[in-house]
Design a protein around this motif. Structure first.
Motif, PDB file in Angstrom:
ATOM      1  N   ASP A 278      -1.544   8.843   5.744  1.00 13.10           N
ATOM      2  CA  ASP A 278      -1.910   8.393   7.089  1.00 13.10           C
ATOM      3  C   ASP A 278      -2.181   9.571   8.027  1.00 13.10           C
ATOM      4  O   ASP A 278      -1.536  10.624   7.918  1.00 13.10           O
ATOM      5  CB  ASP A 278      -0.747   7.619   7.730  1.00 13.10           C
ATOM      6  CG  ASP A 278      -0.500   6.245   7.106  1.00 13.10           C
ATOM      7  OD1 ASP A 278      -1.384   5.750   6.382  1.00 13.10           O
ATOM      8  OD2 ASP A 278       0.581   5.688   7.364  1.00 13.10           O
TER       9      ASP A 278
ATOM     10  N   ARG B  25      -2.212  -0.270  19.550  1.00 17.65           N
ATOM     11  CA  ARG B  25      -2.710   0.681  18.556  1.00 17.65           C
ATOM     12  C   ARG B  25      -4.128   0.330  18.169  1.00 17.65           C
ATOM     13  O   ARG B  25      -4.463  -0.846  18.063  1.00 17.65           O
ATOM     14  CB  ARG B  25      -1.816   0.602  17.314  1.00 17.65           C
ATOM     15  CG  ARG B  25      -2.282   1.485  16.183  1.00 17.65           C
ATOM     16  CD  ARG B  25      -1.305   1.474  15.052  1.00 17.65           C
ATOM     17  NE  ARG B  25      -1.486   0.336  14.168  1.00 17.65           N
ATOM     18  CZ  ARG B  25      -0.629  -0.015  13.222  1.00 17.65           C
ATOM     19  NH1 ARG B  25       0.491   0.657  13.049  1.00 17.65           N
ATOM     20  NH2 ARG B  25      -0.861  -1.047  12.461  1.00 17.65           N
TER      21      ARG B  25
ATOM     22  N   TYR C 138       7.052   2.499   3.280  1.00 18.43           N
ATOM     23  CA  TYR C 138       8.056   2.235   4.321  1.00 18.43           C
ATOM     24  C   TYR C 138       9.049   1.162   3.867  1.00 18.43           C
ATOM     25  O   TYR C 138      10.259   1.298   4.057  1.00 18.43           O
ATOM     26  CB  TYR C 138       7.371   1.770   5.612  1.00 18.43           C
ATOM     27  CG  TYR C 138       6.736   2.876   6.419  1.00 18.43           C
ATOM     28  CD1 TYR C 138       7.522   3.764   7.137  1.00 18.43           C
ATOM     29  CD2 TYR C 138       5.359   3.033   6.477  1.00 18.43           C
ATOM     30  CE1 TYR C 138       6.947   4.776   7.893  1.00 18.43           C
ATOM     31  CE2 TYR C 138       4.773   4.039   7.233  1.00 18.43           C
ATOM     32  CZ  TYR C 138       5.581   4.906   7.945  1.00 18.43           C
ATOM     33  OH  TYR C 138       5.021   5.906   8.693  1.00 18.43           O
TER      34      TYR C 138
ATOM     35  N   MET D   5      -1.049  -9.373   7.804  1.00 16.04           N
ATOM     36  CA  MET D   5      -1.601  -8.762   9.015  1.00 16.04           C
ATOM     37  C   MET D   5      -2.830  -9.533   9.488  1.00 16.04           C
ATOM     38  O   MET D   5      -3.376 -10.373   8.745  1.00 16.04           O
ATOM     39  CB  MET D   5      -1.969  -7.280   8.771  1.00 16.04           C
ATOM     40  CG  MET D   5      -3.195  -7.082   7.922  1.00 16.04           C
ATOM     41  SD  MET D   5      -3.526  -5.362   7.466  1.00 16.04           S
ATOM     42  CE  MET D   5      -3.979  -4.635   9.010  1.00 16.04           C
TER      43      MET D   5
ATOM     44  N   SER E 280       0.832  -1.208   0.000  1.00 19.55           N
ATOM     45  CA  SER E 280       0.000   0.000   0.000  1.00 19.55           C
ATOM     46  C   SER E 280       0.867   1.258   0.000  1.00 19.55           C
ATOM     47  O   SER E 280       1.961   1.277   0.552  1.00 19.55           O
ATOM     48  CB  SER E 280      -0.927   0.008   1.217  1.00 19.55           C
ATOM     49  OG  SER E 280      -0.185  -0.029   2.422  1.00 19.55           O
TER      50      SER E 280
ATOM     51  N   ASP F 254       7.136  -2.665   8.484  1.00 18.73           N
ATOM     52  CA  ASP F 254       7.359  -2.548   7.033  1.00 18.73           C
ATOM     53  C   ASP F 254       8.804  -2.129   6.744  1.00 18.73           C
ATOM     54  O   ASP F 254       9.418  -2.592   5.784  1.00 18.73           O
ATOM     55  CB  ASP F 254       6.401  -1.511   6.439  1.00 18.73           C
ATOM     56  CG  ASP F 254       4.964  -1.782   6.851  1.00 18.73           C
ATOM     57  OD1 ASP F 254       4.524  -2.920   6.697  1.00 18.73           O
ATOM     58  OD2 ASP F 254       4.303  -0.851   7.347  1.00 18.73           O
TER      59      ASP F 254
ATOM     60  N   ASN G 115       2.599  -5.723   3.144  1.00 13.79           N
ATOM     61  CA  ASN G 115       1.232  -5.989   3.573  1.00 13.79           C
ATOM     62  C   ASN G 115       0.160  -5.411   2.640  1.00 13.79           C
ATOM     63  O   ASN G 115      -0.017  -4.193   2.569  1.00 13.79           O
ATOM     64  CB  ASN G 115       1.056  -5.435   4.990  1.00 13.79           C
ATOM     65  CG  ASN G 115      -0.355  -5.597   5.481  1.00 13.79           C
ATOM     66  OD1 ASN G 115      -1.038  -6.557   5.120  1.00 13.79           O
ATOM     67  ND2 ASN G 115      -0.814  -4.646   6.263  1.00 13.79           N
TER      68      ASN G 115
ATOM     69  N   GLY H 149       1.957   3.841   4.321  1.00 18.65           N
ATOM     70  CA  GLY H 149       1.642   2.650   3.517  1.00 18.65           C
ATOM     71  C   GLY H 149       2.782   1.652   3.613  1.00 18.65           C
ATOM     72  O   GLY H 149       3.948   2.032   3.737  1.00 18.65           O
TER      73      GLY H 149
ATOM     74  N   THR I 132       4.467   3.596  13.683  1.00 19.71           N
ATOM     75  CA  THR I 132       3.848   3.210  12.407  1.00 19.71           C
ATOM     76  C   THR I 132       4.923   2.838  11.377  1.00 19.71           C
ATOM     77  O   THR I 132       5.888   3.576  11.191  1.00 19.71           O
ATOM     78  CB  THR I 132       3.000   4.365  11.844  1.00 19.71           C
ATOM     79  OG1 THR I 132       2.126   4.818  12.866  1.00 19.71           O
ATOM     80  CG2 THR I 132       2.195   3.923  10.632  1.00 19.71           C
ATOM     81  N   GLY I 133       4.705   1.699  10.742  1.00 17.38           N
ATOM     82  CA  GLY I 133       5.599   1.300   9.658  1.00 17.38           C
ATOM     83  C   GLY I 133       6.893   0.653  10.119  1.00 17.38           C
ATOM     84  O   GLY I 133       7.746   0.327   9.285  1.00 17.38           O
TER      85      GLY I 133
ATOM     86  N   ALA J 100       0.048   5.150   1.069  1.00 16.30           N
ATOM     87  CA  ALA J 100      -1.065   5.751   1.800  1.00 16.30           C
ATOM     88  C   ALA J 100      -0.785   7.173   2.242  1.00 16.30           C
ATOM     89  O   ALA J 100       0.366   7.627   2.270  1.00 16.30           O
ATOM     90  CB  ALA J 100      -1.355   4.896   3.046  1.00 16.30           C
TER      91      ALA J 100
ATOM     92  N   TRP K 213      -5.408   5.853   5.850  1.00 13.06           N
ATOM     93  CA  TRP K 213      -5.488   5.055   7.074  1.00 13.06           C
ATOM     94  C   TRP K 213      -5.227   5.977   8.255  1.00 13.06           C
ATOM     95  O   TRP K 213      -4.431   6.918   8.163  1.00 13.06           O
ATOM     96  CB  TRP K 213      -4.441   3.937   7.030  1.00 13.06           C
ATOM     97  CG  TRP K 213      -4.300   3.179   8.318  1.00 13.06           C
ATOM     98  CD1 TRP K 213      -5.060   2.126   8.721  1.00 13.06           C
ATOM     99  CD2 TRP K 213      -3.341   3.416   9.368  1.00 13.06           C
ATOM    100  NE1 TRP K 213      -4.636   1.693   9.957  1.00 13.06           N
ATOM    101  CE2 TRP K 213      -3.586   2.468  10.380  1.00 13.06           C
ATOM    102  CE3 TRP K 213      -2.309   4.338   9.545  1.00 13.06           C
ATOM    103  CZ2 TRP K 213      -2.845   2.411  11.548  1.00 13.06           C
ATOM    104  CZ3 TRP K 213      -1.561   4.285  10.712  1.00 13.06           C
ATOM    105  CH2 TRP K 213      -1.824   3.327  11.703  1.00 13.06           C
TER     106      TRP K 213
HETATM  107  P1  AMP Z   1       2.514  -1.191  10.439  1.00 19.63           P
HETATM  108  O1  AMP Z   1       2.743  -0.116  11.472  1.00 19.63           O
HETATM  109  O2  AMP Z   1       3.763  -1.938  10.098  1.00 19.63           O
HETATM  110  O3  AMP Z   1       1.350  -2.063  10.783  1.00 19.63           O
HETATM  111  O4  AMP Z   1       2.123  -0.455   9.078  1.00 19.63           O
HETATM  112  C1  AMP Z   1       1.327   0.689   9.061  1.00 19.63           C
HETATM  113  C2  AMP Z   1       1.068   1.085   7.625  1.00 19.63           C
HETATM  114  O5  AMP Z   1       0.217   0.118   7.023  1.00 19.63           O
HETATM  115  C3  AMP Z   1       0.336   2.427   7.536  1.00 19.63           C
HETATM  116  O6  AMP Z   1       1.188   3.356   6.877  1.00 19.63           O
HETATM  117  C4  AMP Z   1      -0.941   2.133   6.759  1.00 19.63           C
HETATM  118  O7  AMP Z   1      -1.155   3.058   5.721  1.00 19.63           O
HETATM  119  C5  AMP Z   1      -0.744   0.738   6.201  1.00 19.63           C
HETATM  120  N1  AMP Z   1      -1.967  -0.070   6.287  1.00 19.63           N
HETATM  121  C6  AMP Z   1      -2.900  -0.069   7.281  1.00 19.63           C
HETATM  122  N2  AMP Z   1      -3.904  -0.939   7.008  1.00 19.63           N
HETATM  123  C7  AMP Z   1      -3.607  -1.508   5.812  1.00 19.63           C
HETATM  124  C8  AMP Z   1      -4.267  -2.478   4.966  1.00 19.63           C
HETATM  125  N3  AMP Z   1      -5.443  -3.046   5.303  1.00 19.63           N
HETATM  126  N4  AMP Z   1      -3.661  -2.817   3.814  1.00 19.63           N
HETATM  127  C9  AMP Z   1      -2.494  -2.263   3.473  1.00 19.63           C
HETATM  128  N5  AMP Z   1      -1.831  -1.345   4.200  1.00 19.63           N
HETATM  129  C10 AMP Z   1      -2.383  -0.950   5.363  1.00 19.63           C
END
Ligand code: AMP
Length: 305
Positions: free
Chosen positions: A12, A91, A31, A146, A8, A234, A122, A27, A230-231, A10, A80
């Motif tokens: 955020d 979270r 990351y 996830m 993704s 990733d 993801n 997204g 966040t991220g 995104a 998101w």
């Molecule tokens: P993490 O902190 O590693 O869980 O990743 C957070 C990132 O995942 C954020 O930047 C979101 O934009 C992205 N994200 C959240 N939900 C989803 C989803 N359902 N599919 C893909 N990316 C997502």
């Protein structure tokens, strides 16, 4: 060697007990791509809407992240929003707007199909499988996932697991997938579903790497100030994948992966020091090497007499 990353992209909105910021570049693919770009060129596959700021595109391009596989379509970019509690391991997702992501089908440009290393960051496992359908015999395939997909797309995820070399997921996801309390048992059970290697992340408590009969426990670099987790996962996956791709085509073994896990952890530790990708924008190779060395000394044990 390059690494292909799909996931993704995104905008955020992130709230912690101390700060809130909206419309941040985020997204899983953003990351991961930035994390990998410290070590190897990246072929990025994803989708953004026509509201996606051109400055973010220029930023990706400035980092040797190829955007031929990034679709720009009419509509709004995936959004998101999440909120962290005082214990930042906890979270809550506040909102998800799929927007252009809803009808996204990843299409690989011809030049991407032979990319030797693949990181399926993801996104839905159906899309991850669709990317693999288009690839020509990659050397090493990594997938992240996830809880959402374990709950609503288990069959498709199980199909994906038969096709990947390494699955990365966090502790609660590993327990959800296997119904095991012990992460050691969960790691073994996931390996039995297909991947030769499994990494289970434990947030600020580090990560576990499993292979056949072998096991590596990597701590997390202890930080005084965490601004935005966040991220982190990733960035970990991206750093790991990028570092592997940079090893001159060496065969991926348990020992090589141990080192890749440490590089992933180092990258993730920098990422949480600031919101969005801010810290990674100024990160240097010297910063990475210095923290790797500090981390190595911290984890070292003496031999028994
Ligand atoms: P993490 O902190 O590693 O869980 O990743 C957070 C990132 O995942 C954020 O930047 C979101 O934009 C992205 N994200 C959240 N939900 C989803 C989803 N359902 N599919 C893909 N990316 C997502």
């Amino acid at each position: 060697m390059p690494v292909l990353i799909v996931g993704s992209i995104a905008l955020d909105t992130v709230k912690t007990p101390f700060e809130e910021h909206a419309d941040l570049l985020g997204g899983s693919a953003s990351y991961s791509a930035l994390g990998a770009s410290f070590f190897s060129p990246v072929n990025l596959v994803g989708v953004v809407g026509d509201d996606f700021p051109p400055a973010h595109i220029e930023f990706f391009q400035s980092r040797e992240i190829d955007l031929a596989g990034m679709q720009r379509v009419p509509g709004k970019t995936f959004r998101w929003s999440g909120e962290y509690m005082l214990d930042m391991n906890v979270r809550e997702t506040r909102s998800v707007e799929l927007n252009v992501f809803e009808h996204f089908t990843p299409r690989l440009p011809v030049g991407y199909k032979e990319t030797p290393y693949v990181l399926l960051a993801n996104i839905g496992p159906d899309l991850q499988n669709h990317v693999l359908d288009q690839m020509q015999r990659p050397r090493f395939i990594i997938a992240d996932t996830m809880d959402l997909w374990i709950k609503i797309a288990r069959e498709e995820l199980l199909r994906l697991l038969t096709r990947v070399d390494l699955l990365i997921l966090n502790d609660s996801e590993a327990r959800l997938l296997t119904e095991e309390t012990s992460l050691v048992k969960a790691g073994a059970k996931i390996r039995a579903l297909g991947p030769r290697y499994v990494v289970i992340k434990k947030g600020e408590h580090g990560a576990l790497l499993f292979s056949e009969g072998r096991f590596f426990s990597c701590g997390a670099y202890p930080l005084e100030d965490i601004h935005d987790p966040t991220g982190a996962g990733d960035t970990f996956a991206g750093g790991l994948a990028g570092w592997l791709a940079a090893q001159d085509g060496k065969e991926v073994t348990f020992d090589l992966l141990r080192q890749a896990v440490v590089f992933g952890s180092v990258l993730a530790s920098f990422n949480v020091e600031a919101f969005s990708l801010t810290r990674l924008r100024t990160l240097t190779q010297n910063d990475i090497d210095a923290r790797y060395e500090g981390f190595r000394l911290m984890q070292q044990f003496e031999l028994l007499d």
